[in-house]
Scaffold this motif. Structure first.
Motif, short mmCIF file in Angstrom:
data_model
loop_
_atom_site.label_atom_id
_atom_site.label_comp_id
_atom_site.label_asym_id
_atom_site.label_seq_id
_atom_site.Cartn_x
_atom_site.Cartn_y
_atom_site.Cartn_z
N ASP A 238 0.83 -1.05 0.13
CA ASP A 238 0.27 0.06 0.12
C ASP A 238 1.35 1.30 0.27
N CYS A 239 1.62 1.31 1.02
CA CYS A 239 3.05 2.59 0.67
C CYS A 239 3.68 2.49 -0.44
N LEU A 240 4.08 1.37 -0.85
CA LEU A 240 4.51 1.34 -2.29
C LEU A 240 3.75 2.11 -3.13
N THR A 241 2.41 2.15 -3.19
CA THR A 241 1.22 2.04 -4.30
C THR A 241 1.25 3.33 -3.99
N ALA A 242 1.05 4.17 -3.24
CA ALA A 242 0.82 5.65 -2.74
C ALA A 242 2.02 6.87 -3.01
N GLY A 243 3.18 5.82 -2.28
CA GLY A 243 4.15 6.79 -3.15
C GLY A 243 3.97 7.13 -4.77
N LEU A 244 3.92 5.83 -5.37
CA LEU A 244 3.74 6.22 -7.06
C LEU A 244 2.66 7.25 -6.93
N ARG B 28 11.40 7.31 -11.14
CA ARG B 28 11.19 7.92 -9.53
C ARG B 28 10.18 7.86 -8.82
N CYS B 29 9.01 7.92 -9.53
CA CYS B 29 7.60 7.75 -8.22
C CYS B 29 8.01 6.19 -8.22
N ILE B 30 8.15 5.31 -8.84
CA ILE B 30 8.64 3.89 -8.34
C ILE B 30 9.83 4.15 -7.30
N GLU B 31 10.98 4.87 -7.51
CA GLU B 31 11.88 4.37 -6.63
C GLU B 31 12.02 5.20 -5.32
N TYR B 32 10.41 6.21 -5.32
CA TYR B 32 10.08 7.09 -3.99
C TYR B 32 9.32 5.63 -3.22
N GLY B 33 8.41 5.39 -4.10
CA GLY B 33 7.14 4.32 -3.42
C GLY B 33 8.55 3.28 -2.72
N MET B 34 9.36 2.62 -3.15
CA MET B 34 9.83 1.59 -2.67
C MET B 34 10.42 1.87 -1.09
#
Length: 556
Positions: free
Chosen positions: A510-516, A528-534
């Protein structure tokens, strides 16, 4: 005044800070603890100016109560005499600085910062000239006998004839010495906690001065809102037996977690994310709504339903913190009223992304996809579970979804559903390679087929976004991203997992999706959105909370 006149440095007390705050137009300030009536007042007549200032300066002071070294009952009596409202946060017992309890009933208590904000706003709106004291229990209390340390320090102060303004710093220093520095650790922790509550109160107060609506939101999240009961054993549970462990109660639901994580993340304005869901008319439903408002989620579109229980999940983790099994009571989410409301009221010029989880009924899901994709809103689907991952396929609107974020099991289930519908070749021979949880050619084949299906033709061409994405989470194997523009442009990229010490994996996806989603709403590049979500996912894995507070410190 003396320091200002002589251009000297000076530290401010609570009273001094209140005066400065008022002149600067600041309505809320945070401190450790306030001053008050000193012990032995009958002999010394020593009472802090903080009490007097609270009676005549309209500033809300957030603290951990009255300093333990003072006479707490007499201070509370004096505050009442001077007309100062005293409110305790989430406790009926007045906190006493180092300890969350003093044994004294609090004059008033509330369970949310929104309730406090209403009191503060009402007081200021009525033109009241007094301040308001908000007492927050210390979450990292000193476990030793602080009262014994205080008594020892008082005796030494008397023996050394220490008096006046020298008393407080001497007592605090002596208590720190007697407790071996543990009182200082507790003191720092309570300051941080007070600051956290003070910030939430400031946000809640600012929201009262404007009319929040879903139309202000750039992200709309639709789906489940649950209470989580999470059990984690200390060791492996023997079959058909019990084992010692830790039980934690919190808030969950994929959509709710995503909404909270987006709201908590940096660079997001209050009410920039709205949640469409439902809760029962019960205490847990009230708690969920209060918490969401506290963190800045717009709750206007959450239905409160009579004769329904707030949804819940009872989950058992294994000894490594990974999900072992769970039971979900989500009957409320099948109620036709759960996602009621005119969708055009939720649409706005600001709205960029709609996120839906697998708890949304198929007809409602299709209606949302059709309505918002026609308005060039990016639609993200978070599958939620293996069975629910097939929702957009059965609802016959996968081509309106721009991004899907499945785990490996959910991805395979989606492929199988598509294979049966579109007669793909069976890939039994490659299944072992696919399920290895690693980047491989078999995964690329499946990725291409699923992306092609997301681009699949429809008479309603407006449903088809230009670019489609699959963000496949592989647990310890990292993230595998595929993208396609529907015109033979298909690319994949592998993102290695970030090292993390697993405590609780229930909120990682859920947090990964939220960051994305947060990154996409701010127009950042997809990688960059994926990296932030990770990064947000890593913090969730390392926390007991599904959506930890410290994700707010992670920058895009």
């Amino acid at each position: 005044a003396f320091a200002a006149a002589n251009k000297k440095y000076g530290a401010t007390t609570v009273a001094g800070t209140m005066i400065i705050a008022r002149k600067a137009g600041i309505k809320i300030f945070v401190t450790g603890g306030i001053g008050g009536v000193h012990r032995g007042y009958n002999e010394t007549m020593d009472m802090s100016a903080d009490i007097i200032e609270l009676s005549k300066t309209p500033v809300a002071v957030v603290c951990a109560g009255i300093k333990s070294i003072l006479d707490i009952p007499r201070t509370l009596e004096s505050l009442e005499t001077h007309g100062v409202p005293v409110i305790s946060y989430k406790t009926k017992e007045f906190p006493s600085f180092f300890s969350p309890s003093s044994g004294i009933q609090s004059p008033m208590h509330v369970n949310s910062v929104e309730e406090i904000a209403k009191v503060v706003d009402a007081s200021f709106s009525l033109g009241m000239e007094n301040g308001i004291l908000i007492a927050v229990p210390n979450q990292n209390s000193y476990d030793g006998n602080v009262e014994a340390a205080i008594q020892s320090a008082l005796e030494e102060a008397a023996a050394r004839n220490i008096s006046g303004r020298a008393v407080t710093p001497f007592l605090l220093s002596k208590v720190e010495e007697i407790t071996g520095g543990l009182s200082l650790v507790s003191n720092i922790a309570l300051l941080e906690n007070n600051a956290r509550i003070g910030c939430k109160l400031a946000l809640a107060l600012s929201r009262l001065n404007r009319t929040p609506t879903s139309n202000q939101s750039s992200v709309l999240v639709v789906g489940g809102c649950l209470v989580d009961y999470i059990a984690r054993p200390y060791n492996r549970i023997p079959e058909k037996s019990s084992a010692p462990g830790k039980l934690q109660i919190g808030f969950g639901g994929v959509a709710r977690n995503i909404a909270e994580a987006v709201a908590k993340s940096s660079e997001m304005e209050p009410n920039s994310v709205a949640l469409v869901s439902a809760v029962g008319k019960d205490s847990m439903g009230d708690s969920i709504l209060s918490h969401l408002r506290d963190v800045g989620v717009n709750t206007d579109s959450i239905e409160v339903l009579d004769n329904q229980r707030t949804a819940s999940l009872s989950a058992i983790l294994d000894e490594n913190g990974d999900l072992s099994t769970a039971v979900a009571d989500t009957e409320i989410l099948t109620d036709s009223r759960s996602f009621a409301g005119e969708m055009h009221l939720k649409a706005s010029e600001k709205l960029k992304i709609v996120v839906m989880d697998g708890n949304v009924p198929a007809d409602v899901f299709a209606e949302y996809v059709q309505f918002f994709s026609r308005r060039s809103v990016c639609i993200v689907f978070e599958p939620t579970s293996v069975e629910k991952s097939k929702l957009p396929i059965y609802a016959k609107c996968l081509n309106g979804v721009a991004v899907i974020t499945p785990n490996l099991d959910e991805f395979i289930a989606m492929f199988e559903a598509l294979r049966q519908e579109r007669h793909f070749a069976c890939l039994e021979a490659e299944k072992a390679e696919i399920k290895s949880g690693k980047e491989n050619e078999a995964l690329r084949v499946l990725m291409r087929e699923v992306l092609n299906s997301m681009h699949s033709g429809s008479r309603e061409g407006a449903l088809i976004n230009k670019e489609k994405h699959v963000v496949l989470t592989l647990g310890e194997g990292g993230v595998f991203h595929g993208r396609s523009n529907g015109q033979d442009h298909f690319t994949t990229k592998y993102f290695p997992a970030l090292r993390a010490k697993v405590k609780n994996s229930t909120g990682a996806g859920d947090c990964l999706t939220a960051g994305l989603v947060k990154g996409l709403s701010l127009d950042y590049p997809f990688d960059r959105c994926i990296e932030y979500g990770m990064k947000l996912s890593k913090l969730s894995i390392e926390s007991d909370e599904a959506v930890p507070d410290n994700i707010s410190g992670v920058k895009l």
